[in-house]
Design an enzyme around this catalytic site. Structure first.
Site, PDB file in Angstrom:
ATOM      1  N   ASP A  28       0.829  -1.202   0.000  1.00  0.00           N
ATOM      2  CA  ASP A  28       0.000   0.000   0.000  1.00  0.00           C
ATOM      3  C   ASP A  28       0.865   1.255   0.000  1.00  0.00           C
ATOM      4  OD1 ASP A  28       0.775  -0.691   2.713  1.00  0.00           O
ATOM      5  OD2 ASP A  28      -0.557   0.910   3.383  1.00  0.00           O
ATOM      6  N   ASP A  86       7.481   4.435  -1.430  1.00  0.00           N
ATOM      7  CA  ASP A  86       7.162   3.879  -0.117  1.00  0.00           C
ATOM      8  C   ASP A  86       5.902   3.036  -0.239  1.00  0.00           C
ATOM      9  OD1 ASP A  86       6.726   3.398   2.557  1.00  0.00           O
ATOM     10  OD2 ASP A  86       6.208   5.466   3.063  1.00  0.00           O
ATOM     11  N   GLU A 120       0.087  -0.944   5.760  1.00  0.00           N
ATOM     12  CA  GLU A 120       1.152  -0.453   6.639  1.00  0.00           C
ATOM     13  C   GLU A 120       0.961   1.015   6.964  1.00  0.00           C
ATOM     14  OE1 GLU A 120       5.073   1.302   7.767  1.00  0.00           O
ATOM     15  OE2 GLU A 120       3.743   1.793   6.084  1.00  0.00           O
ATOM     16  N   ASP A 143      11.963  -0.441   4.094  1.00  0.00           N
ATOM     17  CA  ASP A 143      10.956   0.613   4.050  1.00  0.00           C
ATOM     18  C   ASP A 143      11.557   1.920   4.539  1.00  0.00           C
ATOM     19  OD1 ASP A 143       8.633   2.094   4.087  1.00  0.00           O
ATOM     20  OD2 ASP A 143       7.683   0.972   5.710  1.00  0.00           O
ATOM     21  N   HIS A 325       5.349  10.099   0.381  1.00  0.00           N
ATOM     22  CA  HIS A 325       3.960  10.465   0.671  1.00  0.00           C
ATOM     23  C   HIS A 325       3.484  11.704  -0.081  1.00  0.00           C
ATOM     24  CE1 HIS A 325       3.633   8.125   4.760  1.00  0.00           C
ATOM     25  NE2 HIS A 325       4.292   7.452   3.836  1.00  0.00           N
TER      26      HIS A 325
END
Length: 355
Positions: A28, A86, A120, A143, A325
């Protein structure tokens, strides 16, 4: 696995018992626009500003870390979505490592397992991770982080949702009647320590983070994350939330603020510290591919935080990207390649150190 994770096994190519290793990443992405991602390739990146059609720009002046990619093949989005570095870069690195090991049987390795999971980014992905079924001796999440970075100290984290009930009447007749839910939300936020927010903190310092506010005069829903590396300070932060709500509620003749709070994950540092060989192996693997290991506290959490708490020691390794993000996410093919090389080196050194 029946936990939402896609998993697979690369069987050992040696006839001796060595510790089994897991490589874990998540499918995700963050809650920024992620539908219809169009990766853009910038070969031999030289730092020239990248102009997106929607008017956004990716520049070295704004993001100095872009310098690390000079001369490499940079991958960005088209500016309308995030790229998904990410954590799709982690998945790519893990797959790259396994493909190399399959193609090069001369590199000896023990059993390696992969697990790619959901959710996550909302802190629930590893809630049902089946440690017993995964059955490795230790694992690494892949990650976040600069090349060579290792993270095993994470935040303790909780999410708090405030439901604020107001009283809506016409503002012309509001005297002694109107109770503005949005004003209460403002007062609550102002009661929190001003400089204990993400934009004012670093290292091991914890924070209160206002994630969202939705509502109107009559009702508002406010969501916070509460984070701290130290468990006692973490518990104190949660108590502060309750105290502020009680203080504000005392001003009214009925309960106006209710809080639903749940812990998301915990700092797995103590469990990892009991297994120092896992960190030593990661450091050796990083050095073997010409990188410098750097162990830092992670100002966030990974699936490894929860998996460690479930009994499988799982520190985090880098995935080579930056600006996660949002539309400025980037990574290079070379950075992902370095992750894959590191995972191969770890698998090989795991055999050597077991002899």
């Amino acid at each position: 696995m029946a936990s939402g994770f896609a998993s697979g096994t690369l069987v050992a190519n040696i006839n001796k018992n060595v510790p089994s290793i897991g490589y874990i990443a998540h499918l995700d992405t963050a809650n920024y626009e992620a539908a219809g991602v169009h990766p853009v390739i910038h070969e031999n990146y030289d730092g020239t500003p990248i102009h997106f059609d929607n008017g956004l720009e990716l520049t070295v002046d704004q993001f100095p870390e872009l310098r690390r990619y000079f001369g490499e093949t940079l991958i960005s989005s088209d500016g309308t979505t995030l790229l998904g570095v990410d954590d799709k870069a982690g998945i790519a690195g893990a797959i790259g490592a396994v493909r190399y090991l399959i193609a090069h049987p001369e590199v000896k390795h023990g059993e390696i397992k992969l697990a790619f999971g959901p959710d996550e980014e909302i802190g629930t992905g590893a809630d049902r991770f089946d440690v017993a079924s995964f059955a490795t001796d230790f694992a690494y999440t892949l990650d976040n982080g600069d090349l060579g970075q290792i993270e095993y100290e994470t935040f303790n984290a909780a999410q708090a949702t405030l439901e604020i009930q107001g009283v809506s009447v016409h503002p012309g007749n509001a005297k002694d009647l109107l109770i503005n839910a949005l004003s209460i939300a403002r007062d609550f936020d102002n009661a929190l320590p001003k400089y204990e927010r993400p934009e004012y903190t670093e290292g091991h310092q914890g924070y209160f983070h206002l994630n969202s506010v939705h509502g109107n005069t009559d009702h508002a829903t406010v969501v916070y994350t509460i984070r701290d590396h130290d468990k006692e300070l973490f518990d104190a932060r949660k108590a502060t939330f309750q105290q502020i709500a009680e203080t504000l509620n005392a001003q009214f003749d009925t309960l106006r603020i209710t809080i639903a709070m749940h812990d998301q994950y915990y700092n797995g540092a103590s469990a990892i510290q009991k297994n120092p060989q896992i960190l030593a192996l990661a450091e050796a693997g990083i050095k073997a591919v010409g990188l410098t290991p750097s162990i830092i506290p992670f100002r966030g959490g990974t699936d490894g935080s929860k998996i460690t708490y479930l009994g499988l020691p799982t520190p985090n390794l880098f995935n080579g990207g930056i600006n996660f993000h949002g539309p400025y996410e980037v990574v290079s093919t070379e950075a992902i390649g370095k992750l894959a090389e590191t995972l191969v080196a770890i698998a090989s050194l795991n055999v050597e150190q077991s002899e």
